[in-house]
Design an enzyme around this catalytic site. Structure first.
Site, PDB file in Angstrom:
ATOM      1  N   GLU A  34     -10.257 -19.786  19.219  1.00  0.00           N
ATOM      2  CA  GLU A  34     -11.314 -19.048  19.920  1.00  0.00           C
ATOM      3  C   GLU A  34     -12.158 -19.930  20.824  1.00  0.00           C
ATOM      4  OE1 GLU A  34     -15.004 -15.933  18.946  1.00  0.00           O
ATOM      5  OE2 GLU A  34     -13.810 -16.777  17.320  1.00  0.00           O
ATOM      6  N   LYS A  93     -12.591 -10.734  17.329  1.00  0.00           N
ATOM      7  CA  LYS A  93     -12.911  -9.902  16.179  1.00  0.00           C
ATOM      8  C   LYS A  93     -11.758  -8.935  15.978  1.00  0.00           C
ATOM      9  CE  LYS A  93     -16.593 -11.179  14.185  1.00  0.00           C
ATOM     10  NZ  LYS A  93     -16.482 -11.630  12.793  1.00  0.00           N
TER      11      LYS A  93
END
Length: 441
Positions: free
Chosen positions: A239, A259
């Site tokens: 990420e 997410k």
């Protein structure tokens, strides 16, 4: 001024392994489907460490360490020297005072200025040795120093020999259940609650051995390594936190929150079904959208009004052991704003706190205690004012003591109103699996 020396291709993980035991060695290793540039640097010109009790403003400290910004070489890589290092999770307490507990003696900030580094261009299979200095001669010496790192013998592979032991699954599930209750009561909408694993390396093993293994078995786009004098961080992060680059005379910002998670399947058909299920999941998409809204708000604090955009929502990204949903938020920094201002506005990353951010951080602190390096960021700030940074997930943190190297790892799950404790606990186990496997013999 900068000097660039081109050299034949070398594997950045192997080059990093040769330097991995030197304090303040740092590496950013891009891997996966679309690798770009990797970087390895050592022997910094200056360092800055802020302990929790230090009162210095961290953004001012980073700016002083970096020095005046200069124009980059347009033919060079995105990072051409500058500052790099760790922003610990509790650094956020300096931007939004909450009274966060600290963890295990970790500093809030540990960064250094690197005037010599190696940049690895994966697309063109070339290496650039970069030196910076006040004069061309000084820069040339530093470029030659960086070039010499390519001739060092790589570290022979050592099995880490570490069997991680997880904290109580029952305790984690109870914490998830409490978080769901607090969401139902209207205190928060979402919180990223993490679970802890601990162990100890074999006597001959070192933290760099885990980095080498992960680079070979589970490449990630934001993998990174930092060796401090008595500590180390190995991250296999998928990420990006924040990126800042020059465009059309200004600075453009980007964040890519993750997410939504599903495991990989054992067969192609099962894998495809799991990916399709994640893409269609109302819960996971809602979880992702909450963080997108949070990050839009964070960027809007320092961007030109109306300039924040969301060009990509819920893209499926697949890694060695998980599928994720990834979104992209962009904005143009307002005149006079810097990458440091953006860090102040957005740190710590919203994807590992929750919404509303400050209240979610309070809930997390009460249930987890201090986080230290976990869910902070490994970051570089370029001499041109650019920035790139990861979210420290899929990360192991090491501390050296009288008995050798002890290791801790954490993995979290985004808790929302309809979260089920057993499912969220299973998600943490899926996320930690690649790191745990690489730590074993």
């Amino acid at each position: 001024m900068a000097v660039f020396h081109e050299a034949p291709w070398s594997d950045p993980a192997q080059v990093l392994s040769a330097l991995g035991e030197r304090p303040w060695t740092i590496g950013f290793l891009t891997g996966g489907a679309e690798p770009g540039w990797s970087y390895v640097a050592a022997d910094p010109a200056a360092v800055c460490t802020l302990a929790p009790e230090d009162s210095e403003d961290p953004i001012a400290a980073l700016a002083a360490l970096l020095g005046p910004t200069v124009d980059p070489d347009p033919a060079g890589p995105p990072f051409q020297g500058g500052v790099a290092g760790l922003l610990g999770y509790e650094l956020g307490d300096r931007f939004e005072p909450i009274g966060l507990p600290r963890h295990d003696g970790w500093p809030d900030l540990a960064c250094a200025r690197y005037d010599a580094l190696l940049a690895f261009d994966h697309a063109q299979a070339r290496v650039l040795a970069i030196g910076r200095g006040a004069t061309e001669a000084e820069a040339a010496v530093r470029a030659a120093t960086a070039r010499s790192w390519l001739d060092l013998p790589p570290r022979p592979a050592q099995p880490p020999g570490c069997e991680l032991q997880a904290d109580s699954p029952e305790a984690y599930e109870a914490a998830v259940a409490e978080t769901v209750e607090r969401i139902a009561a209207g205190e928060i909408f979402q919180a990223n609650l993490a679970r802890r694993w601990r162990g100890r390396l074999a006597p001959d093993a070192r933290p760099i051995d885990l980095m080498i293994r992960l680079a070979a078995t589970s490449p990630a786009p934001f993998a990174a390594y930092l060796r401090l004098p008595d500590r180390a961080i190995v991250s296999n992060s998928p990420e990006r936190f924040l990126k800042v680059e020059r465009q059309d005379g200004g600075l453009v910002a980007e964040t890519q929150p993750i997410k939504g998670t599903a495991p990989r399947g054992a067969t192609p058909a099962e894998d495809e079904a799991l990916a399709a299920g994640l893409s269609a999941s109302v819960k996971d998409r809602a979880e992702n959208l909450m963080i997108v809204d949070l990050m839009r708000n964070d960027l809007a604090r320092v961007c030109t009004p109306g300039a924040v955009r969301t060009p990509e929502l819920f893209r499926l990204a697949s890694f060695a052991n998980v599928h994720h949903l990834v979104s992209t938020v962009t904005g143009r920094l307002a005149a006079g704003r810097t990458a440091g201002d953006l860090l102040r506005a957005a740190f710590p990353p919203g994807s590992i706190t929750g919404a509303p951010k400050v209240q979610a951080m309070k809930v997390i602190a009460g249930l987890e205690g201090g986080r230290g390096p976990f869910f902070g960021s490994l970051v570089w700030l370029g001499c041109d004012g650019g920035l790139d940074s990861s979210v420290l997930i899929r990360t192991a943190a090491f501390v050296h003591d009288a008995d050798g190297w002890r290791v801790e790892a954490r993995a979290g799950a985004g808790i929302v109103a309809d979260s089920r404790p057993a499912s969220e606990r299973a998600e943490t186990e899926t996320k930690i699996a690649a790191v745990a496997a690489a730590l074993q013999n």
